[in-house]
Design an enzyme around this catalytic site. Structure first.
Site, PDB file in Angstrom:
ATOM      1  N   VAL A 246      79.878 108.784 -43.940  1.00  0.00           N
ATOM      2  CA  VAL A 246      80.503 107.466 -44.114  1.00  0.00           C
ATOM      3  C   VAL A 246      79.401 106.424 -44.233  1.00  0.00           C
ATOM      4  O   VAL A 246      78.478 106.378 -43.421  1.00  0.00           O
ATOM      5  CB  VAL A 246      81.454 107.154 -42.947  1.00  0.00           C
ATOM      6  CG1 VAL A 246      81.928 105.709 -43.017  1.00  0.00           C
ATOM      7  CG2 VAL A 246      82.637 108.112 -42.974  1.00  0.00           C
TER       8      VAL A 246
ATOM      9  N   GLY B 193      83.481 111.063 -37.291  1.00  0.00           N
ATOM     10  CA  GLY B 193      82.695 111.763 -36.277  1.00  0.00           C
ATOM     11  C   GLY B 193      83.485 112.864 -35.597  1.00  0.00           C
ATOM     12  O   GLY B 193      84.523 112.621 -34.995  1.00  0.00           O
TER      13      GLY B 193
ATOM     14  N   GLY C 104      82.346 114.764 -33.096  1.00  0.00           N
ATOM     15  CA  GLY C 104      81.683 115.109 -31.833  1.00  0.00           C
ATOM     16  C   GLY C 104      82.719 115.188 -30.714  1.00  0.00           C
ATOM     17  O   GLY C 104      83.913 115.378 -30.967  1.00  0.00           O
ATOM     18  N   PHE C 105      82.264 115.024 -29.484  1.00  0.00           N
ATOM     19  CA  PHE C 105      83.185 115.150 -28.347  1.00  0.00           C
ATOM     20  C   PHE C 105      84.339 114.146 -28.418  1.00  0.00           C
ATOM     21  O   PHE C 105      85.483 114.482 -28.129  1.00  0.00           O
ATOM     22  CB  PHE C 105      82.426 114.955 -27.035  1.00  0.00           C
ATOM     23  CG  PHE C 105      81.593 116.132 -26.660  1.00  0.00           C
ATOM     24  CD1 PHE C 105      82.186 117.316 -26.244  1.00  0.00           C
ATOM     25  CD2 PHE C 105      80.213 116.081 -26.731  1.00  0.00           C
ATOM     26  CE1 PHE C 105      81.421 118.417 -25.904  1.00  0.00           C
ATOM     27  CE2 PHE C 105      79.438 117.176 -26.382  1.00  0.00           C
ATOM     28  CZ  PHE C 105      80.043 118.345 -25.968  1.00  0.00           C
TER      29      PHE C 105
ATOM     30  N   ASP D 160      79.209 107.665 -27.473  1.00  0.00           N
ATOM     31  CA  ASP D 160      77.848 107.110 -27.445  1.00  0.00           C
ATOM     32  C   ASP D 160      77.713 105.855 -28.305  1.00  0.00           C
ATOM     33  O   ASP D 160      76.771 105.079 -28.128  1.00  0.00           O
ATOM     34  CB  ASP D 160      76.843 108.153 -27.960  1.00  0.00           C
ATOM     35  CG  ASP D 160      76.566 109.236 -26.933  1.00  0.00           C
ATOM     36  OD1 ASP D 160      77.202 109.227 -25.864  1.00  0.00           O
ATOM     37  OD2 ASP D 160      75.702 110.095 -27.209  1.00  0.00           O
TER      38      ASP D 160
ATOM     39  N   ALA E 116      78.945 113.395 -22.257  1.00  0.00           N
ATOM     40  CA  ALA E 116      80.083 114.053 -22.886  1.00  0.00           C
ATOM     41  C   ALA E 116      81.430 113.703 -22.224  1.00  0.00           C
ATOM     42  O   ALA E 116      82.404 113.440 -22.947  1.00  0.00           O
ATOM     43  CB  ALA E 116      79.854 115.560 -22.890  1.00  0.00           C
TER      44      ALA E 116
ATOM     45  N   GLU F 135      65.009 119.474 -18.535  1.00  0.00           N
ATOM     46  CA  GLU F 135      65.434 120.812 -18.972  1.00  0.00           C
ATOM     47  C   GLU F 135      64.393 121.438 -19.902  1.00  0.00           C
ATOM     48  O   GLU F 135      64.052 122.619 -19.766  1.00  0.00           O
ATOM     49  CB  GLU F 135      66.814 120.716 -19.637  1.00  0.00           C
ATOM     50  CG  GLU F 135      67.896 120.506 -18.590  1.00  0.00           C
ATOM     51  CD  GLU F 135      69.251 120.027 -19.121  1.00  0.00           C
ATOM     52  OE1 GLU F 135      70.159 119.859 -18.295  1.00  0.00           O
ATOM     53  OE2 GLU F 135      69.398 119.803 -20.327  1.00  0.00           O
TER      54      GLU F 135
HETATM   55  C1  LIG Z   1      69.946 117.298 -25.991  1.00  0.00           C
HETATM   56  C2  LIG Z   1      71.153 116.622 -25.374  1.00  0.00           C
HETATM   57  C3  LIG Z   1      71.592 117.054 -24.134  1.00  0.00           C
HETATM   58  C4  LIG Z   1      72.700 116.460 -23.545  1.00  0.00           C
HETATM   59  N1  LIG Z   1      73.121 116.937 -22.328  1.00  0.00           N
HETATM   60  C5  LIG Z   1      74.232 116.434 -21.789  1.00  0.00           C
HETATM   61  C6  LIG Z   1      74.747 116.971 -20.591  1.00  0.00           C
HETATM   62  O1  LIG Z   1      74.153 117.893 -19.984  1.00  0.00           O
HETATM   63  N2  LIG Z   1      75.895 116.458 -20.072  1.00  0.00           N
HETATM   64  C7  LIG Z   1      76.557 115.445 -20.707  1.00  0.00           C
HETATM   65  O2  LIG Z   1      77.611 115.031 -20.238  1.00  0.00           O
HETATM   66  N3  LIG Z   1      76.102 114.901 -21.841  1.00  0.00           N
HETATM   67  C8  LIG Z   1      74.955 115.374 -22.411  1.00  0.00           C
HETATM   68  N4  LIG Z   1      74.492 114.836 -23.584  1.00  0.00           N
HETATM   69  C9  LIG Z   1      75.169 113.669 -24.160  1.00  0.00           C
HETATM   70  C10 LIG Z   1      76.424 114.052 -24.928  1.00  0.00           C
HETATM   71  O3  LIG Z   1      76.152 115.145 -25.773  1.00  0.00           O
HETATM   72  C11 LIG Z   1      76.898 112.838 -25.708  1.00  0.00           C
HETATM   73  O4  LIG Z   1      77.198 111.814 -24.798  1.00  0.00           O
HETATM   74  C12 LIG Z   1      78.137 113.170 -26.542  1.00  0.00           C
HETATM   75  O5  LIG Z   1      77.825 114.129 -27.508  1.00  0.00           O
HETATM   76  C13 LIG Z   1      78.680 111.916 -27.208  1.00  0.00           C
HETATM   77  O6  LIG Z   1      79.796 112.276 -27.976  1.00  0.00           O
HETATM   78  P1  LIG Z   1      80.191 111.439 -29.265  1.00  0.00           P
HETATM   79  O7  LIG Z   1      81.454 112.037 -29.780  1.00  0.00           O
HETATM   80  O8  LIG Z   1      80.154 109.999 -28.963  1.00  0.00           O
HETATM   81  O9  LIG Z   1      78.999 111.685 -30.293  1.00  0.00           O
HETATM   82  P2  LIG Z   1      78.423 113.040 -30.886  1.00  0.00           P
HETATM   83  O10 LIG Z   1      78.841 114.208 -30.073  1.00  0.00           O
HETATM   84  O11 LIG Z   1      76.978 112.781 -31.093  1.00  0.00           O
HETATM   85  O12 LIG Z   1      79.147 113.169 -32.295  1.00  0.00           O
HETATM   86  C14 LIG Z   1      78.923 112.265 -33.342  1.00  0.00           C
HETATM   87  C15 LIG Z   1      79.380 112.914 -34.629  1.00  0.00           C
HETATM   88  O13 LIG Z   1      79.381 111.917 -35.662  1.00  0.00           O
HETATM   89  C16 LIG Z   1      78.868 112.474 -36.856  1.00  0.00           C
HETATM   90  N5  LIG Z   1      78.344 111.350 -37.645  1.00  0.00           N
HETATM   91  C17 LIG Z   1      77.360 110.493 -37.298  1.00  0.00           C
HETATM   92  N6  LIG Z   1      77.197 109.555 -38.262  1.00  0.00           N
HETATM   93  C18 LIG Z   1      78.101 109.843 -39.242  1.00  0.00           C
HETATM   94  C19 LIG Z   1      78.435 109.236 -40.490  1.00  0.00           C
HETATM   95  N7  LIG Z   1      77.815 108.128 -40.925  1.00  0.00           N
HETATM   96  N8  LIG Z   1      79.412 109.800 -41.238  1.00  0.00           N
HETATM   97  C20 LIG Z   1      80.062 110.912 -40.812  1.00  0.00           C
HETATM   98  N9  LIG Z   1      79.782 111.519 -39.618  1.00  0.00           N
HETATM   99  C21 LIG Z   1      78.833 110.981 -38.858  1.00  0.00           C
HETATM  100  C22 LIG Z   1      77.807 113.444 -36.364  1.00  0.00           C
HETATM  101  O14 LIG Z   1      77.542 114.444 -37.329  1.00  0.00           O
HETATM  102  C23 LIG Z   1      78.452 114.017 -35.104  1.00  0.00           C
HETATM  103  O15 LIG Z   1      79.203 115.178 -35.363  1.00  0.00           O
HETATM  104  C24 LIG Z   1      73.373 115.405 -24.201  1.00  0.00           C
HETATM  105  C25 LIG Z   1      72.934 114.970 -25.453  1.00  0.00           C
HETATM  106  C26 LIG Z   1      71.830 115.580 -26.035  1.00  0.00           C
HETATM  107  C27 LIG Z   1      71.355 115.116 -27.389  1.00  0.00           C
END
Ligand SMILES: Cc1cc2nc3c(=O)[nH]c(=O)nc-3n(C[C@H](O)[C@H](O)[C@H](O)COP(=O)(O)OP(=O)(O)OC[C@H]3O[C@@H](n4cnc5c(N)ncnc54)[C@H](O)[C@@H]3O)c2cc1C
Length: 425
Positions: free
Chosen positions: A82, A13, A15-16, A304, A320, A173
């Site tokens: 994965v 992943g 993401g953040f 998340d 985030a 929003e």
């Molecule tokens: C529309 C929206 C608005 C938001 N607004 C806010 C905000 O204003 N303020 C705030 O703080 N938070 C906000 N959030 C929440 C915030 O974006 C999430 O809490 C944050 O992105 C979580 O980070 P993460 O790294 O856990 O997951 P993510 O950022 O979701 O990253 C997960 C990554 O894992 C990858 N992945 C998933 N499954 C697999 C797999 N099987 N194999 C390989 N890769 C995989 C995905 O492609 C992705 O890149 C918002 C979320 C959304 C959807």
């Protein structure tokens, strides 16, 4: 693979959480990092609604993961999905390849949940990926185009009615942005319809929108939305979604609409079930104070995907800052452990929460401070621009925003995608 002296860390992943862990680990020469993501870009999800509402273009809020990490020679980026984790063999497998690890960091985020009604998804897309954002943009803009061509006044009314399900920050929003789009940006663009007659309804099952905020902020946000022309329906549980209507409650009250957007409920990534047999109701993996998974101190679940509790036992929200701080924490923990140090517990520093309403209002809560209106929106803007860091075009985005603020314009009003494929299904 391990050369004996090198510790192999696999991160799933980008993401953040994953990116922040990778950046900390990449600075340690004893560590080789493999970061696997099914997508080739890191996405700034908090601004996705701006893409969905034609305020920004996809490239403004996404950046290739490879580019973000290219300066770190011991980081390899793999684009793959994965599909399995073998905790005993310490192996991760994807479509056709596998990796062994010494440490594993799983940060695969969450997806939308339709409370057992996945069949609603095609009529009510959620907002989580770039393709979903451009699909929502297409549906919203297409509804205005179709209304302009429509002879039947009832169908025209349905086309100009937009329902947003879920009164959290994303729903607020989206509702504010559609109301504003119809009442400002589009007013002069059409000849047969009056976009100002658009009906925008934000539907929330609970007693207040922005449930995580104080009642005062929720009241303020409701008032701001209503001033923009949106309606807010609380205590309204959606019981069905079809092509041309949405049903509220058990007595079958229907709102006729051709565009429903889903911003209610999330479920953690399915990969969680490979880490624990005790997922919570939202599919999150319970983690210990060091964010590791029970029985596997070398495996961490972050962001998340994880059910992370603070000292008082309260579950940290899926936002985030939690993911970013968790990523940095685990990166540091692994480095410290390799240097022979003991693990210290994760401590989340809560800097508050915010939601924006239209192009110049927001609600912000931080500590005891409660802000609303333009000041809160300015704070929201600055913070989001700041966190767009590592996005090379941060300055460009700011200029674009300033321009659309002055002109009420929404430059990305393009209908481009015709087919939609949800990458998560
Ligand atoms: C529309 C929206 C608005 C938001 N607004 C806010 C905000 O204003 N303020 C705030 O703080 N938070 C906000 N959030 C929440 C915030 O974006 C999430 O809490 C944050 O992105 C979580 O980070 P993460 O790294 O856990 O997951 P993510 O950022 O979701 O990253 C997960 C990554 O894992 C990858 N992945 C998933 N499954 C697999 C797999 N099987 N194999 C390989 N890769 C995989 C995905 O492609 C992705 O890149 C918002 C979320 C959304 C959807």
């Amino acid at each position: 693979m391990s050369d004996g002296a090198t510790t192999r860390v696999v991160i799933i992943g980008g993401g953040f959480a994953g990116i922040n862990a990778a950046k900390v680990l990449a600075r340690d020469r004893r560590i080789a990092v493999t970061l696997i993501d099914r997508s080739n870009h890191h996405l700034f999800q908090p601004l996705l609604y701006q893409v969905a509402m034609a305020g920004l273009s996809p490239a403004d809020i996404a950046v290739p993961i490879r580019g973000l990490l290219s300066r770190f020679r011991k980081v390899s980026v793999v684009q793959d999905t994965v599909t399995g984790i073998d905790l005993e063999a310490k192996q991760v497998s994807a479509t056709g390849q596998s990796w062994s690890y010494d440490y594993l960091v799983v940060a695969t985020g969450a997806r939308h949940a339709y409370f057992g009604h996945d069949e609603w998804e095609s009529n009510a897309p959620g907002l989580k990926t770039l393709s979903q954002a451009t699909e929502i943009r297409r549906r919203v803009l297409q509804a205005f185009e179709s209304a302009e061509n429509e002879e039947d006044p009832e169908v025209r009314k349905e086309l100009l009615t937009f329902a947003i399900v879920g009164g959290g920050p994303t729903g607020v929003e989206l509702a504010g942005a559609i109301a504003e789009l119809s009442r400002s940006t589009l007013t002069k663009d059409f000849r047969r319809i009056d976009p100002r007659r658009t009906r925008v309804v934000l539907i929330e099952a609970g007693p207040q929108i922005l449930a995580a905020f104080s009642a005062a902020s929720a009241v303020r946000a409701t008032r701001d939305l209503e001033e923009l022309g949106a309606q807010v329906w609380t205590e309204s549980l959606v019981t069905d979604v079809s092509e041309d209507s949405i049903t509220i409650g058990n007595d079958g009250e229907k709102l006729r609409t051709r565009t429903v957007l889903w911003a209610a409920g999330v479920h953690a990534s399915e990969l969680g079930s490979a880490l624990s047999g005790e997922l919570d109701r939202q599919g999150r993996v319970p983690v210990g104070a060091d964010l590791s998974v029970a029985g596997h101190p070398e495996v961490f679940a972050l962001g998340d995907l994880a059910r992370t509790e603070d000292d008082s036992g309260a579950v940290l929200p899926g936002v985030a800052p939690v993911a970013m701080q968790a990523g940095r924490y685990v990166g540091r923990l692994i480095r410290a452990e390799l240097a022979g140090k003991e693990r210290r517990p994760f401590r989340y520093v809560d800097k508050g929460q915010m939601a924006t309403i239209g192009r110049s209002k927001a609600v912000v809560e931080t500590g005891r401070l409660r802000l609303g209106g333009f000041l809160a929106w300015a704070a929201w803007l600055l913070i989001h621009i700041y966190y767009l860091s590592s996005f090379r075009n941060r300055a460009l985005v700011l200029v674009q925003w300033a321009w659309s603020y002055v002109t009420f314009g929404r430059g990305a009003r393009l209908i481009v995608d015709r087919e939609w494929r949800n990458p998560e299904t």
